[in-house]
Structures are given as structure tokens and as C-alpha cells.
Design an enzyme around this catalytic site. Structure first.
Site, PDB file in Angstrom:
ATOM      1  N   HIS A 155       0.851  -1.194   0.000  1.00 17.34           N
ATOM      2  CA  HIS A 155       0.000   0.000   0.000  1.00 17.34           C
ATOM      3  C   HIS A 155       0.892   1.251   0.000  1.00 17.34           C
ATOM      4  O   HIS A 155       2.100   1.158   0.170  1.00 17.34           O
ATOM      5  CB  HIS A 155      -0.820   0.089   1.294  1.00 17.34           C
ATOM      6  CG  HIS A 155      -1.684  -1.069   1.603  1.00 17.34           C
ATOM      7  ND1 HIS A 155      -3.029  -1.074   1.348  1.00 17.34           N
ATOM      8  CD2 HIS A 155      -1.418  -2.268   2.193  1.00 17.34           C
ATOM      9  CE1 HIS A 155      -3.562  -2.214   1.772  1.00 17.34           C
ATOM     10  NE2 HIS A 155      -2.601  -2.950   2.278  1.00 17.34           N
ATOM     11  N   GLU A 191       2.484  -0.781   4.426  1.00 21.26           N
ATOM     12  CA  GLU A 191       2.306   0.579   3.906  1.00 21.26           C
ATOM     13  C   GLU A 191       3.668   1.198   3.644  1.00 21.26           C
ATOM     14  O   GLU A 191       4.576   1.088   4.476  1.00 21.26           O
ATOM     15  CB  GLU A 191       1.572   1.454   4.921  1.00 21.26           C
ATOM     16  CG  GLU A 191       0.152   1.035   5.214  1.00 21.26           C
ATOM     17  CD  GLU A 191      -0.863   1.602   4.245  1.00 21.26           C
ATOM     18  OE1 GLU A 191      -0.479   2.338   3.311  1.00 21.26           O
ATOM     19  OE2 GLU A 191      -2.057   1.313   4.434  1.00 21.26           O
TER      20      GLU A 191
END
Length: 192
Positions: free
Chosen positions: A45, A127
Site C-alpha cells: 500500500h 504501507e
């Protein structure tokens, strides 16, 4: 059970669920997996708070439900959300962990991979501090490759073809890690 399966099950990472190199920032936004042994997907992400701005405490605060919504107008839009990820890799390669790998982080939302829905149930979410159109740093790619190798050793079901982007599991809803993410370079580092 084969010797290699026993080796993977005995992995310190698999036992603790935490990377020793990561700064531990426990998020309340997680739950149990339906089967903690069914970890077979890694999702990449990106996140930046405020959008396309880097540094500061905002991502950590967001994942830990302590985001000051008065600090930026955009924060009012996301202030009530409860999300998390297993890991965050900052621009300089710093590694933060919010949820143990055996637990279900809330990173994928409504999603499907190869016809199987609810990716949070069986995926690890990483992330990168970044934005779709802004190039990621070499430090991030190197840290992502190093972490991915450790995760793959502990959970060998996460093969190269089971590493994907958020945009691939939630098409039309999500666009990250975006066109700026160099999948070829990442895969070269992962193999090397």
C-alpha cells in the site's frame, strides 16, 4: 510434516509475530484471523498524511486512533476511520509495526485475490510512506525487500505471485501503490 515445514513453523518471526528491527506502535485496530496459520498474501500500500506530504507523526497517530483532526483540514475527512496495517516503511527506510502478523490488521477493506474475498483474513499489509505519483526511495525498496524475505521465510505460502498491490485486490476503489511503484526493481531486490 517435512523438515522445511518444521523449520518455518519454528521461525522466531512466526512465533512472535513481530519484527525485531521494527519500532513497535501497537494499534487497537485489529482482530483475530479466522485461521492464524492461513497467511498467504502480502499487500503493498501507500499512505501519506496529509496527502502527498511526508514526515511527521500523522500516519502513526491515524493508525493508533489519536489523529488530531484540527491539525489539517483533510484529517476531518478521515478522523472517524479505524484502520491499521501490519507495517509502515517511512521514506528513510524506518520500519514501524502496528499489528502482529498473526492478527488481522484492517488494511485491505472490501477486497479479493484470485477469487477469494476478504484479504485482511489471510494477508499481511505493508504501507509505504508515499503517494501514487511520487517516486519511492531506494531505502524503502531495500527495506521492503528485506522484510518481505523474512515474511516469506516464516510464511512460505507467500510466494512471489502472492505479492500484490492494494489496487489489484480492490480495483476501482484503490489505486495504491500507484504507477510510481517500480515492481520490477522491487522484484529484482527481492530475488537478489
Amino acid at each position: 510434516m517435512s523438515e522445511s515445514e518444521i523449520l518455518h513453523l519454528g521461525s522466531p518471526l512466526r512465533q512472535s509475530g513481530r519484527l525485531p528491527a521494527a519500532r513497535w506502535c501497537p494499534s487497537p485496530n485489529f482482530g483475530p484471523r479466522p485461521d492464524e496459520n492461513d497467511i498467504s498474501l502480502l499487500v503493498v500500500h501507500n499512505i501519506s498524511l496529509p496527502p502527498e506530504q511526508f514526515g511527521g507523526p500523522w500516519i502513526e497517530d491515524f493508525f493508533c486512533n489519536r489523529l488530531d483532526v484540527s491539525a489539517h483540514p483533510y484529517f476531518r475527512e478521515i478522523g472517524g476511520m479505524t484502520v491499521s496495517s501490519h507495517l509502515l516503511i517511512r521514506r528513510d527506510g524506518e520500519l514501524l509495526q502496528f499489528v502482529r502478523f498473526q492478527d488481522r490488521a484492517w488494511h485491505a477493506g472490501r477486497s479479493a485475490f484470485c477469487g477469494r474475498e476478504e484479504c485482511n483474513d489471510y494477508a499481511i499489509g505493508i504501507e509505504l510512506e508515499g503517494a501514487d505519483e511520487i517516486p519511492y526511495t531506494d531505502a524503502q525498496y531495500r527495506q521492503l525487500a528485506a522484510v518481505t524475505r523474512q515474511i516469506q521465510f516464516a510464511w512460505p505460502a507467500i510466494t512471489e505471485d502472492r505479492i500484490t498491490g492494494h489496487s489489484d485486490i480492490a480495483p476501482g476503489r484503490k489505486t495504491d501503490p500507484g504507477p510510481a511503484f517500480d515492481w520490477l526493481y522491487f522484484r529484482q531486490l527481492l530475488a537478489g
